[in-house]
Design an enzyme around this catalytic site. Structure first.
Site, mmCIF file in Angstrom:
data_model
loop_
_atom_site.group_PDB
_atom_site.id
_atom_site.type_symbol
_atom_site.label_atom_id
_atom_site.label_comp_id
_atom_site.label_asym_id
_atom_site.label_seq_id
_atom_site.Cartn_x
_atom_site.Cartn_y
_atom_site.Cartn_z
ATOM 1 N N HIS A 1 0.843 -1.198 0.000
ATOM 2 C CA HIS A 1 0.000 0.000 0.000
ATOM 3 C C HIS A 1 0.878 1.247 0.000
ATOM 4 O O HIS A 1 0.680 2.168 -0.795
ATOM 5 C CB HIS A 1 -0.924 -0.018 1.220
ATOM 6 C CG HIS A 1 -1.538 1.314 1.555
ATOM 7 N ND1 HIS A 1 -2.550 1.874 0.811
ATOM 8 C CD2 HIS A 1 -1.258 2.210 2.546
ATOM 9 C CE1 HIS A 1 -2.880 3.052 1.325
ATOM 10 N NE2 HIS A 1 -2.111 3.285 2.377
ATOM 11 N N ASP B 1 6.999 22.756 -25.506
ATOM 12 C CA ASP B 1 6.872 21.405 -24.946
ATOM 13 C C ASP B 1 7.896 21.296 -23.829
ATOM 14 O O ASP B 1 8.550 22.285 -23.485
ATOM 15 C CB ASP B 1 7.141 20.348 -26.039
ATOM 16 C CG ASP B 1 6.459 19.018 -25.721
ATOM 17 O OD1 ASP B 1 6.841 18.402 -24.715
ATOM 18 O OD2 ASP B 1 5.541 18.616 -26.468
ATOM 19 N N TRP C 1 7.479 -0.297 4.034
ATOM 20 C CA TRP C 1 8.055 0.372 2.858
ATOM 21 C C TRP C 1 9.437 0.937 3.146
ATOM 22 O O TRP C 1 10.187 1.256 2.245
ATOM 23 C CB TRP C 1 7.130 1.484 2.356
ATOM 24 C CG TRP C 1 7.273 2.799 3.068
ATOM 25 C CD1 TRP C 1 6.815 3.099 4.313
ATOM 26 C CD2 TRP C 1 7.910 3.983 2.583
ATOM 27 N NE1 TRP C 1 7.138 4.396 4.635
ATOM 28 C CE2 TRP C 1 7.810 4.972 3.591
ATOM 29 C CE3 TRP C 1 8.564 4.323 1.396
ATOM 30 C CZ2 TRP C 1 8.332 6.255 3.452
ATOM 31 C CZ3 TRP C 1 9.082 5.613 1.269
ATOM 32 C CH2 TRP C 1 8.960 6.549 2.289
ATOM 33 N N SER D 1 12.234 8.596 -12.078
ATOM 34 C CA SER D 1 12.175 9.882 -11.369
ATOM 35 C C SER D 1 13.337 10.778 -11.743
ATOM 36 O O SER D 1 13.174 11.992 -11.883
ATOM 37 C CB SER D 1 12.226 9.664 -9.854
ATOM 38 O OG SER D 1 11.017 9.151 -9.408
ATOM 39 N N HIS E 1 13.356 11.684 4.038
ATOM 40 C CA HIS E 1 12.755 12.944 4.469
ATOM 41 C C HIS E 1 12.593 13.941 3.324
ATOM 42 O O HIS E 1 11.514 14.494 3.154
ATOM 43 C CB HIS E 1 13.412 13.558 5.697
ATOM 44 C CG HIS E 1 12.421 14.463 6.339
ATOM 45 N ND1 HIS E 1 11.415 14.004 7.137
ATOM 46 C CD2 HIS E 1 12.193 15.777 6.164
ATOM 47 C CE1 HIS E 1 10.619 14.999 7.458
ATOM 48 N NE2 HIS E 1 11.070 16.095 6.884
ATOM 49 N N SER F 1 -1.156 27.327 -4.048
ATOM 50 C CA SER F 1 -0.797 28.735 -4.259
ATOM 51 C C SER F 1 -1.306 29.258 -5.595
ATOM 52 O O SER F 1 -1.367 30.472 -5.792
ATOM 53 C CB SER F 1 0.725 28.908 -4.200
ATOM 54 O OG SER F 1 1.216 28.425 -2.981
ATOM 55 N N HIS G 1 15.199 12.354 12.747
ATOM 56 C CA HIS G 1 14.021 12.407 13.634
ATOM 57 C C HIS G 1 13.104 11.213 13.403
ATOM 58 O O HIS G 1 12.186 10.990 14.169
ATOM 59 C CB HIS G 1 13.263 13.747 13.492
ATOM 60 C CG HIS G 1 12.620 13.970 12.161
ATOM 61 N ND1 HIS G 1 12.524 15.220 11.593
ATOM 62 C CD2 HIS G 1 12.036 13.144 11.281
ATOM 63 C CE1 HIS G 1 11.904 15.125 10.435
ATOM 64 N NE2 HIS G 1 11.608 13.882 10.223
ATOM 65 N N LYS H 1 4.065 29.919 4.839
ATOM 66 C CA LYS H 1 3.162 29.539 3.749
ATOM 67 C C LYS H 1 1.703 29.582 4.196
ATOM 68 O O LYS H 1 0.854 30.164 3.521
ATOM 69 C CB LYS H 1 3.511 28.142 3.252
ATOM 70 C CG LYS H 1 4.820 28.129 2.499
ATOM 71 C CD LYS H 1 5.052 26.799 1.847
ATOM 72 C CE LYS H 1 6.052 26.935 0.744
ATOM 73 N NZ LYS H 1 5.513 27.633 -0.416
#
Lengths: 526, 289
Positions: A78, A107, A143, A171, A254, A269, A303, A332
């Site tokens: 999952h 493009d 995972w 990626s 992280h 935004s 952490h 933000k």
């Protein structure tokens, strides 16, 4: 453009190729964006089905539907499907569709490689999902792939590792394309600080991806050699250390969680100013806050490991560095709120999702702050509180922003308006479902319920039942989402090129649906 | 390149090469996984996949070279290629950074801790009583048996000289291409890839020495693991880099590139300098210190 150009470079002026080859061989950013988005949706439902089995099993104490080993495979798969298959490809799909239109480019910069970035993914996930049917079942160690547990995986092990390598290759190529497109393909006059915030957040996200995907590749390669080639990277007897894997994994992990949230910040935004009919408050502060968050993401990884054993100085450093992230994030949230302040607000579906994002993501952010505090984390670690925390930032956070983006740009993509009543129904079902699903998990975690277990002590029964009911509502309301999209494509009214009254940006100057090739002549930027 | 005839950004038609590449990658990796699981078809799948990828590389790069020689790439496309290559090398740096990080972690944290450093007195006393932290080591479990570390002299130092020389020859070749001296170009570039393959031959001999006489293997604990992973991945990159240089050399012989436009050459040179710099890191941290 000069006269002489037309013959040579306009030879692809015609529309898309016919049939299946259009999708297999396409180099068009819109086609590839569509492929990414559809792929992401399929993975969202596959991973979602696994989540529903998990919640069905946890509906009441005792073992009802699945055996514990399969339950562990489900939690692992999952997570891998949702992180690498649903959320990340969805944002890459949005990037493909929107970046060239937002910066006034024809493009993406490297169109063939763009095709490859996508077409690796179906192969990678076919490989990953096939492991469920192998001897010993799929990966079941979570995972995060911690050794030594993950090294006990059966035949699935090398397939899982190689699937992750494939996702990483995809990626990395996708990120190179995004960075080069943004840095090199902007229309004249589109200076960096005129770029829409979605473009900015993706530029920084792509940088993070390039920095950490190779780190994950290195980490899983060492798992592979530890299992099959006798190395002892994560084995104390050879001078290695299983905690070393955790360090490397979270050095990737992280930044990875910000990879999944920064583009969401970008989407929100874009949407809030449109429906508040005011320019974004503190544009430059938003850019710098995004960059600050990205920088901090590299120095907070441990952490995740406070209970693994670490010198006190390390714990202090990672605790305070983590808490620092609250500052740019608060910038933000403040700016989104200030954008809405005294705006002429209307609440169409994208705005509803965006506002829900701001509120619910902030809840996830606050529980993150709680988790950052070392002595408190000793209590929360590996409980449902952590599950509630990251699902709040990922589901009503990242996923809601993807839905907001879909509703916001769907008229631009398809040329048709979706049905507002249906959209709002989908929003309210999701909104109620997701909170019923995840909010009680905070209480479960604080009461001590561990994560990744198929059965639990009787005192956790009530909140688990509530949570499972929320899961059913949220899960099935996503089928409604698909129906809204189909209804939009089939029955939607013709959309104008502006679509939204308050929308600003180059993409709204193109007709709806946007032409197959975006800006062949660079637009003028004021 | 013919600028007047082409000042718009070239967006190619559909291409089947990426899909061929995906099928190749999938077949190769599924084959490798089957092989690791002890299945007999694994090696064949791996080979077919690898051949498919080689076929893809030939086809894809061939297309790009033809397009480039036909002059349909304008300056913006050139900049995209440059940026793409730079960011690719950045991702490669991060890949090597992981293994260097592992080496530093092992030497400054995990091994001293196994020896009882910091607050790990009981780790040492209860788990590995007779272990004293030192480097090189194959760990408290004496993994892979007694071994000798690889000395920095003679082979690694020779290899350093070879690679540094190749860095100089490729720079000479770059000056030659910019000055239009084609014969100097092919000489120096030819020298560069030959040096690259000599480096690889030396490294192969070094590995043979390690396995045959030093009992230094992948299984020799943390030292063996970091030694072979770092030098192995570096060697893989040198091999790829040398093949790239060979291809660029053949292109030079065919008269490709001009003094103004030779991005293919420059990309290969950047890559070569990158493996060069990584080697210096290896020489210092793996062999010397």
């Amino acid at each position: 453009m000069s006269e002489a150009v037309s013959h040579d470079s306009h030879h692809d002026d015609h529309g898309p190729a016919k049939g299946l080859t259009r999708w297999l061989f396409t180099t068009n950013h819109k086609d590839i964006g569509t492929l990414y988005l559809i792929f992401s949706l399929i993975m969202f439902f596959t991973g979602g089905a696994m989540a529903l089995i998990i919640r069905a099993e946890l509906f009441q104490p005792g073992l009802q539907f699945v055996d514990p080993h399969f339950f562990n495979q489900l939690t692992t798969m999952h997570a891998l499907l949702m992180v690498f298959g649903a959320v990340m490809p969805a944002f890459v799909g949005l990037a493909n569709w929107l970046l060239p239109m937002m910066i006034g480019a024809p493009d993406m910069a490297l169109p063939r490689m763009n095709n490859w970035s996508f077409w690796i993914l179906p192969f990678a996930f076919a490989m990953l999902i096939s492991t469920l049917f192998m001897q010993g079942g799929g990966p079941a160690g979570g995972w995060t792939l911690y050794p030594p547990l993950v090294l006990q995986t059966g035949d699935a092990f090398p397939f899982m590792i190689f699937a992750i390598h494939l996702m990483g290759i995809s990626s990395i190529m996708g990120s190179i394309n995004v960075i080069v497109t943004i840095l090199n393909m902007r229309a004249p006059g589109m200076t960096l600080l005129k770029m829409p915030l979605f473009v900015w957040t993706w530029l920084i996200t792509a940088y993070l991806l390039l920095a950490v995907m190779p780190v994950l590749a290195g980490a899983v390669t060492m798992l592979l050699t530890d299992k099959y080639f006798g190395t002892s990277f994560f084995l104390g007897a050879g001078g290695g250390d299983p905690v070393l894997f955790q360090h490397i994994f979270w050095f990737f992990g992280h930044p990875e969680v910000y990879i999944m949230i920064l583009p969401a910040f970008g989407v929100v935004s874009q949407i809030i100013p449109t429906f508040a009919r005011k320019p974004l408050f503190g544009y430059e502060a938003m850019v710098y806050a995004t960059a600050t968050i990205a920088f901090l993401s590299f120095i907070v990884w441990a952490h995740h490991m406070f209970t693994s054993g670490m010198p006190i100085a390390g714990q202090m450093f990672f605790m305070f560095a983590t808490m620092l992230i609250a500052i740019p994030t608060a910038v933000k949230v403040f700016n989104w709120t200030a954008t809405m302040w005294r705006g002429e607000m209307t609440f169409e579906t994208p705005m509803l999702f965006a506002v829900a994002f701001v509120i619910l993501f902030t809840i996830g952010g606050f529980s993150g702050l709680m988790l950052a505090i070392v002595p408190a984390d000793y209590q929360y670690h590996d409980t449902y509180f952590v599950v509630a925390h990251f699902h709040y930032v990922l589901v009503p956070g990242a996923v809601f922003s993807i839905m907001a983006a879909t509703y916001y740009w769907l008229p631009k993509w398809t040329g048709k308006m979706y049905n507002e009543t249906l959209g709002k129904t989908h929003f309210w079902l999701s909104m109620i479902g997701v909170n019923v699903l995840f909010f009680p998990q905070h209480f479960l975690g604080l009461a001590g319920m561990p994560r990744r277990i198929p059965d639990y002590a009787i005192q956790f029964a009530d909140f688990n039942m509530v949570s499972s009911i929320g899961a059913l509502i949220f899960g099935f309301s996503q089928l409604f989402f698909v129906w809204v999209i189909i209804d939009c494509v089939r029955n939607g009214k013709q959309a104008t090129s502006q679509v939204w009254e308050g929308a600003e940006g180059l993409e709204w100057t193109l007709p709806s649906p946007a032409p197959y090739h975006s800006f062949e002549t660079a637009p003028e930027i004021k | 390149m013919a600028h007047a005839a082409n000042d718009s950004y070239y967006v190619p038609h559909g291409s089947h090469w990426p899909l061929v590449g995906s099928v190749g990658l999938f077949t190769m990796l599924a084959g490798a996984a089957n092989w690791l699981n002890g299945s007999s078809i694994g090696v064949y799948m791996l080979a077919i996949g690898a051949l498919t990828i080689i076929y893809m590389v030939f086809g894809w790069f061939g297309t790009v070279i033809r397009e480039s020689e036909a002059g349909i790439y304008n300056d913006d496309v050139d900049i995209s290629f440059r940026m793409g290559m730079m960011w690719f090398i950045f991702s490669e740096i991060m890949f090597f950074a992981v293994f260097f990080g592992v080496l530093f972690y092992a030497r400054t944290i995990s091994i001293p801790w196994l020896g009882g450093d910091s607050n790990n007195f009981f780790t040492n006393t209860l788990l590995w009583e007779n272990f004293t932290a030192e480097w090189p080591t194959n760990g408290p479990g004496n993994m892979g048996g007694e071994f000798e570390p690889m000395p920095p002299w003679p082979l690694p130092t020779l290899n350093t000289i070879i690679l540094l020389t190749s860095g100089a020859t490729i720079t000479a070749a770059h000056h030659a291409i910019k000055a239009g001296h084609r014969s100097l170009l092919t000489t120096f570039l030819g020298l560069t890839w030959v040096l690259g393959f000599i480096f690889m031959a030396c490294q192969a001999y070094e590995y043979y020495e390690a396995y045959a006489h030093l009992n230094l293997t992948l299984s020799s604990g943390m030292y063996g693991a970091t030694f072979f992973m770092l030098t192995g991945f570096h060697g893989l990159h040198v091999t790829i880099g040398a093949i790239i240089l060979l291809v660029i050399w053949l292109r030079c012989l065919k008269g490709h590139f001009t003094p103004e436009h030779h991005f293919g050459f420059e990309a290969a040179a950047w890559y070569w300098h990158f493996v060069d710099v990584v080697w210096l890191g290896l020489y210092i941290f793996v062999y010397w210190l």
